[in-house]
Each structure stands twice: as structure tokens, then as C-alpha cells.
Motif scaffolding. Structure first.
Motif, mmCIF file in Angstrom:
data_model
loop_
_atom_site.group_PDB
_atom_site.id
_atom_site.type_symbol
_atom_site.label_atom_id
_atom_site.label_comp_id
_atom_site.label_asym_id
_atom_site.label_seq_id
_atom_site.Cartn_x
_atom_site.Cartn_y
_atom_site.Cartn_z
ATOM 1 N N ASP A 228 89.510 46.689 61.125
ATOM 2 C CA ASP A 228 89.331 48.056 61.601
ATOM 3 C C ASP A 228 88.863 48.924 60.436
ATOM 4 O O ASP A 228 88.756 48.451 59.296
ATOM 5 C CB ASP A 228 90.634 48.596 62.192
ATOM 6 C CG ASP A 228 90.376 49.566 63.334
ATOM 7 O OD1 ASP A 228 89.386 50.327 63.248
ATOM 8 O OD2 ASP A 228 91.143 49.564 64.309
ATOM 9 N N THR A 229 88.623 50.191 60.709
ATOM 10 C CA THR A 229 88.207 51.119 59.661
ATOM 11 C C THR A 229 89.381 51.442 58.745
ATOM 12 O O THR A 229 90.554 51.262 59.123
ATOM 13 C CB THR A 229 87.662 52.414 60.276
ATOM 14 O OG1 THR A 229 88.720 53.055 61.006
ATOM 15 C CG2 THR A 229 86.500 52.126 61.209
ATOM 16 N N GLU A 231 90.439 54.326 57.803
ATOM 17 C CA GLU A 231 91.245 55.423 58.355
ATOM 18 C C GLU A 231 92.264 54.924 59.367
ATOM 19 O O GLU A 231 93.429 55.313 59.341
ATOM 20 C CB GLU A 231 90.317 56.460 59.003
ATOM 21 C CG GLU A 231 91.052 57.670 59.564
ATOM 22 C CD GLU A 231 90.102 58.670 60.193
ATOM 23 O OE1 GLU A 231 90.597 59.673 60.735
ATOM 24 O OE2 GLU A 231 88.868 58.438 60.148
ATOM 25 N N GLU A 232 91.789 53.999 60.238
ATOM 26 C CA GLU A 232 92.701 53.441 61.233
ATOM 27 C C GLU A 232 93.762 52.555 60.585
ATOM 28 O O GLU A 232 94.917 52.543 60.996
ATOM 29 C CB GLU A 232 91.915 52.642 62.279
ATOM 30 C CG GLU A 232 91.029 53.479 63.172
ATOM 31 C CD GLU A 232 91.849 54.397 64.061
ATOM 32 O OE1 GLU A 232 92.989 54.039 64.396
ATOM 33 O OE2 GLU A 232 91.350 55.479 64.402
ATOM 34 N N VAL A 233 93.379 51.836 59.556
ATOM 35 C CA VAL A 233 94.330 50.968 58.857
ATOM 36 C C VAL A 233 95.419 51.789 58.195
ATOM 37 O O VAL A 233 96.599 51.427 58.214
ATOM 38 C CB VAL A 233 93.591 50.089 57.827
ATOM 39 C CG1 VAL A 233 94.588 49.374 56.916
ATOM 40 C CG2 VAL A 233 92.718 49.072 58.538
ATOM 41 N N SER A 234 95.053 52.931 57.606
ATOM 42 C CA SER A 234 96.043 53.803 56.971
ATOM 43 C C SER A 234 97.063 54.299 57.993
ATOM 44 O O SER A 234 98.255 54.423 57.693
ATOM 45 C CB SER A 234 95.344 54.995 56.303
ATOM 46 O OG SER A 234 94.450 54.560 55.312
ATOM 47 N N THR A 235 96.618 54.575 59.201
ATOM 48 C CA THR A 235 97.530 55.000 60.261
ATOM 49 C C THR A 235 98.430 53.854 60.700
ATOM 50 O O THR A 235 99.616 54.036 60.957
ATOM 51 C CB THR A 235 96.726 55.522 61.470
ATOM 52 O OG1 THR A 235 95.879 56.573 61.042
ATOM 53 C CG2 THR A 235 97.657 56.020 62.563
ATOM 54 N N MET A 236 97.861 52.643 60.768
ATOM 55 C CA MET A 236 98.637 51.477 61.206
ATOM 56 C C MET A 236 99.729 51.106 60.213
ATOM 57 O O MET A 236 100.774 50.581 60.594
ATOM 58 C CB MET A 236 97.707 50.282 61.411
ATOM 59 C CG MET A 236 96.738 50.448 62.564
ATOM 60 S SD MET A 236 95.536 49.120 62.595
ATOM 61 C CE MET A 236 94.359 49.768 63.775
ATOM 62 N N THR A 244 96.846 45.734 71.692
ATOM 63 C CA THR A 244 95.819 45.890 72.716
ATOM 64 C C THR A 244 95.676 44.606 73.513
ATOM 65 O O THR A 244 96.116 43.527 73.099
ATOM 66 C CB THR A 244 94.470 46.242 72.077
ATOM 67 O OG1 THR A 244 94.086 45.166 71.214
ATOM 68 C CG2 THR A 244 94.579 47.513 71.251
#
Length: 256
Positions: A228-229, A231-236, A244
Motif C-alpha cells: 500500500d502507500t 500514508e496508508e501504511v502509517s495509519t495501519m 478486506t
């Protein structure tokens, strides 16, 4: 009905007395009671499910003050129900209230019965407010405040009582924010850290992957690659990888 209400704190004391062995589980650790600290007693009490029904009677007080809730009820009955009946004179009732409030100011200051320091501070402030209320009523009744309107004294007493409520609310909000910050720090320490692997050599990536598989993945889990990007990884990292349908389907295909 009044006698039934007044008997409640004494019934609580009797219940706590018969539960004293569970409340002070000294025999479970050592015959020498000097080796038992408050933290150990609180830990044993929290893990004793037989105390769940009476936990509200002692949980907010220091471990050795199990009867304090009954004492607190009696103190309230004294101020609300007994002092007004002690004398037909308002002046004498105010004087009696001043004496008892002074006693409880000293008592709460020295005992600090609650197991949280800021609650002890609020309780101590409340005793001072009770004292000031009786002093104000004595001044009004004795008419010793020459030139000061009784309404003004009443407003001062109301504001003084509201001050304790405002302080309690402010401290509660501060404590809630402080606990929330501690929880966030604890969660951040438990989260997985991101390490850049873009510049890894093939050999370093292979050894890192093998070490990760051996030390960080228990036998009951599986290792899954998720792309993933950034930004998304930092959120995860903070909230976890979203499950999913595509990921579940991919895992099922790999198992087959």
C-alpha cells in the motif's frame, strides 16, 4: 423507615467484618503481616470475584480503611439529620456545626482516606466549605457583620460551594486527558515500527525476512505481505491492517 435507613451503614460494617479474611488475605502470602503492602492487598482483592458485590464499599479508599464508607454515611447523617435536632436555637446549631466541621477538617487532612490524591484534596476542600457555611450562618444569626448585607453573605457562601464543584470538574477533565495521553503512549509503544527496506541488498532482505519469520511470527500465525502507500501504511501501524475481502480471498488461495 428512618431506622431502616440509619441501619444501612451498620449492616455494611457487619458484611465487611465477615468478609475481612478476603479483604486482608495475609495468610495467602505470609504469616508476617509487615511484609504485605497496599499494592499486594489491592491486587488480591481485584482478583477475588467473591468481593464483586461489595467492592463499591471499599474500592475507592485506602486498603486499611474498609469501614470508611459506613463512617462517611454517618458523618453525612450527622450534618444533615442530627445537628438540626440538637438545639432549637439556630445560633447553637451553627456553633455545633462549626465544632464538628473543624474536627472533620483535621481528620480528612491527617487521614487522607482515599487512594487517589486529588480526591483527598477535594474532600479536604469540601470540609472547609462546610465550615465556612456554618460560620456564615453563625454570623448572620448573631448579626456580627455590621454593615454587610445578609444577601451578600449568602451569595459568597453559594459561590464558595460552587467553587468545590468547579474544581472537581476541572481536575476530572485534567485526569481524563492525562489517562488518555498515557493510553496513547502505551499503544504507541506496542505498535510495530516501520523500517525502510528499499535500499536493502538481496542478502540483507533475505536474512531480515528469515529472522522475522523465526522470532516474530508464532506458530499459530501466518506471515502476509500487504502492499500500500506510505500514508496508508502509517495509519495501519497505529490502527491495524483492514481486513478486506481481497485479503481474505488471497489468504484462502494461498492455503489451498
Amino acid at each position: 423507615f428512618i431506622l431502616i435507613y440509619l441501619s444501612i451503614p451498620f449492616i455494611w460494617m457487619i458484611i465487611l467484618y465477615f468478609k475481612r479474611n478476603q479483604l486482608f488475605p495475609i495468610k495467602q502470602i505470609s504469616a508476617n503481616s509487615s511484609q504485605i503492602d497496599d499494592n499486594t492487598i489491592e491486587f488480591l482483592r481485584k482478583n477475588d470475584k467473591s468481593l464483586n458485590s461489595i467492592r463499591f464499599l471499599y474500592d475507592c479508599y485506602r486498603p486499611n480503611l474498609i469501614y470508611f464508607e459506613s463512617f462517611e454515611i454517618c458523618r453525612r447523617v450527622l450534618f444533615v439529620g442530627l445537628i438540626p435536632l440538637m438545639s432549637p436555637s439556630t445560633l447553637r446549631r451553627s456553633a455545633i456545626g462549626i465544632i464538628f466541621s473543624l474536627i472533620f477538617i483535621i481528620f480528612f487532612r491527617e487521614m487522607e482516606p482515599f487512594n487517589i490524591s486529588y480526591i483527598n484534596f477535594i474532600a479536604y476542600m469540601a470540609q472547609i466549605v462546610i465550615f465556612l457555611t456554618f460560620v456564615g450562618s453563625l454570623y448572620i444569626e448573631a448579626d456580627v457583620l455590621l454593615g454587610i448585607n445578609d444577601l451578600f453573605i449568602g451569595i459568597i457562601l453559594i459561590l464558595t460551594n460552587l467553587l468545590v464543584l468547579i474544581i472537581s470538574i476541572c481536575i476530572s477533565i485534567y485526569r481524563a486527558k492525562e489517562q488518555d495521553e498515557k493510553l496513547k503512549l502505551k499503544q504507541q509503544k506496542m505498535t510495530t515500527k516501520i523500517e525502510w527496506a528499499c535500499n536493502f541488498t538481496m542478502n540483507k532482505f533475505q536474512t531480515t525476512l528469515e529472522s522475522l519469520s523465526e522470532t516474530s511470527v508464532p506458530s499459530s500465525h501466518c506471515l502476509v505481505f500487504y502492499y500500500d502507500t506510505l500514508e496508508e501504511v502509517s495509519t495501519m501501524v497505529k490502527s491495524g491492517i483492514p481486513v478486506t475481502h481481497l485479503l481474505i480471498e488471497s489468504m484462502n488461495n494461498n492455503e489451498k
